[in-house]
Design an enzyme around this catalytic site. Structure first.
Site, PDB file in Angstrom:
ATOM      1  N   GLY A  52      36.754  39.260  25.671  1.00  0.00           N
ATOM      2  CA  GLY A  52      38.102  39.813  25.504  1.00  0.00           C
ATOM      3  C   GLY A  52      38.244  40.830  24.400  1.00  0.00           C
ATOM      4  O   GLY A  52      39.358  41.042  23.889  1.00  0.00           O
ATOM      5  N   SER A  53      37.168  41.512  24.046  1.00  0.00           N
ATOM      6  CA  SER A  53      37.303  42.511  22.970  1.00  0.00           C
ATOM      7  C   SER A  53      38.170  43.692  23.417  1.00  0.00           C
ATOM      8  O   SER A  53      38.875  44.292  22.597  1.00  0.00           O
ATOM      9  CB  SER A  53      35.934  42.998  22.486  1.00  0.00           C
ATOM     10  OG  SER A  53      35.280  43.756  23.480  1.00  0.00           O
ATOM     11  N   ARG A  60      38.458  34.861  48.490  1.00  0.00           N
ATOM     12  CA  ARG A  60      38.949  35.886  47.576  1.00  0.00           C
ATOM     13  C   ARG A  60      40.424  36.220  47.807  1.00  0.00           C
ATOM     14  O   ARG A  60      41.180  36.452  46.865  1.00  0.00           O
ATOM     15  CB  ARG A  60      38.128  37.167  47.717  1.00  0.00           C
ATOM     16  CG  ARG A  60      36.703  37.032  47.246  1.00  0.00           C
ATOM     17  CD  ARG A  60      36.013  38.405  47.199  1.00  0.00           C
ATOM     18  NE  ARG A  60      34.577  38.268  47.004  1.00  0.00           N
ATOM     19  CZ  ARG A  60      33.996  37.982  45.850  1.00  0.00           C
ATOM     20  NH1 ARG A  60      34.727  37.807  44.766  1.00  0.00           N
ATOM     21  NH2 ARG A  60      32.691  37.869  45.750  1.00  0.00           N
ATOM     22  N   ASN A  98      40.628  49.486  35.507  1.00  0.00           N
ATOM     23  CA  ASN A  98      39.407  48.777  35.122  1.00  0.00           C
ATOM     24  C   ASN A  98      38.649  49.615  34.096  1.00  0.00           C
ATOM     25  O   ASN A  98      38.814  50.832  34.048  1.00  0.00           O
ATOM     26  CB  ASN A  98      38.528  48.564  36.360  1.00  0.00           C
ATOM     27  CG  ASN A  98      37.259  47.789  36.052  1.00  0.00           C
ATOM     28  OD1 ASN A  98      37.279  46.781  35.334  1.00  0.00           O
ATOM     29  ND2 ASN A  98      36.126  48.259  36.577  1.00  0.00           N
ATOM     30  N   HIS A 150      34.631  50.296  32.900  1.00  0.00           N
ATOM     31  CA  HIS A 150      33.254  50.078  33.333  1.00  0.00           C
ATOM     32  C   HIS A 150      32.305  50.674  32.296  1.00  0.00           C
ATOM     33  O   HIS A 150      32.521  51.802  31.840  1.00  0.00           O
ATOM     34  CB  HIS A 150      33.038  50.740  34.707  1.00  0.00           C
ATOM     35  CG  HIS A 150      31.670  50.501  35.236  1.00  0.00           C
ATOM     36  ND1 HIS A 150      31.281  49.292  35.777  1.00  0.00           N
ATOM     37  CD2 HIS A 150      30.571  51.296  35.277  1.00  0.00           C
ATOM     38  CE1 HIS A 150      30.008  49.359  36.128  1.00  0.00           C
ATOM     39  NE2 HIS A 150      29.557  50.560  35.846  1.00  0.00           N
ATOM     40  N   GLN A 155      30.851  49.811  23.591  1.00  0.00           N
ATOM     41  CA  GLN A 155      32.122  49.101  23.374  1.00  0.00           C
ATOM     42  C   GLN A 155      33.006  49.773  22.327  1.00  0.00           C
ATOM     43  O   GLN A 155      34.231  49.724  22.442  1.00  0.00           O
ATOM     44  CB  GLN A 155      31.862  47.639  23.009  1.00  0.00           C
ATOM     45  CG  GLN A 155      31.527  46.814  24.252  1.00  0.00           C
ATOM     46  CD  GLN A 155      32.154  45.441  24.264  1.00  0.00           C
ATOM     47  OE1 GLN A 155      32.389  44.849  23.211  1.00  0.00           O
ATOM     48  NE2 GLN A 155      32.432  44.922  25.449  1.00  0.00           N
TER      49      GLN A 155
END
Ligand code: GAR
Length: 207
Positions: free
Chosen positions: A12-13, A65, A107, A109, A171
């Site tokens: 969860g950074s 799903r 999102n 990636h 990151q």
């Protein structure tokens, strides 16, 4: 205030980066719920520390799903979510979620898409031998990591890099560009036309 729902599976950074940029006033919005498919995700603890509802939705309790995504949509609607942010959510989502949140699922990636989609993007980059990789924030469509690109940031790859050292360097940039992309969405400055995302200029505040 834009109501943001964040889906997580792990550390969860990126969630933390978004919370921090809301708290420091950079981004006008509110994370109204954090949902994890894993009960032990540290991201849930991060949410609780900031007084944000933290929900565990275990995919193993659902037949497939689509059924899982229907449950997700139910929770996101209950919290009035307007933007769904995938932040290390390691599940493939279905058209059920995309239809409920049209052009409002993002999102991040850890590669410069369309290079190295899917799992282990940093490993793929090292194995390929690229000298530059990076990260991509994109809108989610029905493919895997194929949706319209919002922001990318390049990151150098060094000869001595391991998967871990490269991931760490990527990151740093993720934590910068994800809040930026959410801010642009909150300010309604993202215009999708076909595959392209146009970033509209900030309204002139001097007038
Ligand atoms: C991030 O590096 C993100 O790019 C990656 O998972 C990490 C989650 O970190 N996502 C993917 O690989 C998606 N296929 P975080 O939980 O600390 O935000």
């Amino acid at each position: 205030l834009l109501k943001i729902g964040v889906l997580v599976s792990g550390n969860g950074s990126n969630l933390q980066a978004i919370i921090d940029r809301i708290e420091d006033g950079y981004l006008r919005g509110a994370v109204v719920c954090v949902i994890s498919n894993k009960a032990d995700a540290f991201a849930l603890e991060r949410a609780r520390r900031h007084g944000i509802p933290a929900v565990v939705l275990d995919h193993k309790s659902y037949a497939g799903r689509e059924a899982y995504d229907e449950a997700l949509v139910g929770i996101l609607r209950d919290y009035g979510v307007e933007l769904v942010v995938l932040a290390g959510f390691m599940r493939i989502i279905t058209p059920v979620l995309l239809a409920a949140f049209s052009a409002a699922v993002m999102n991040i990636h850890p590669a410069l898409l369309p290079a190295f989609p899917g799992l282990y993007a940093q490993r793929q980059a090292l194995d390929y031998g690229v000298k530059v990789s990076g990260c991509t924030v994109h809108f989610v469509d029905e493919g895997t990591d194929t949706g319209p690109i919002i922001i990318q940031a390049p990151v150098p790859v060094f000869a001595e890099d391991s998967e871990e050292s490269l991931s760490k360097r990527i990151q740093v940039e993720e934590h910068r560009i994800y809040p930026e992309a959410v801010k642009l969405f909150a300010e309604r400055r993202l215009n999708i036309s076909g595959r392209r995302v146009e970033i509209l200029p900030a309204p002139d505040s001097s007038r």
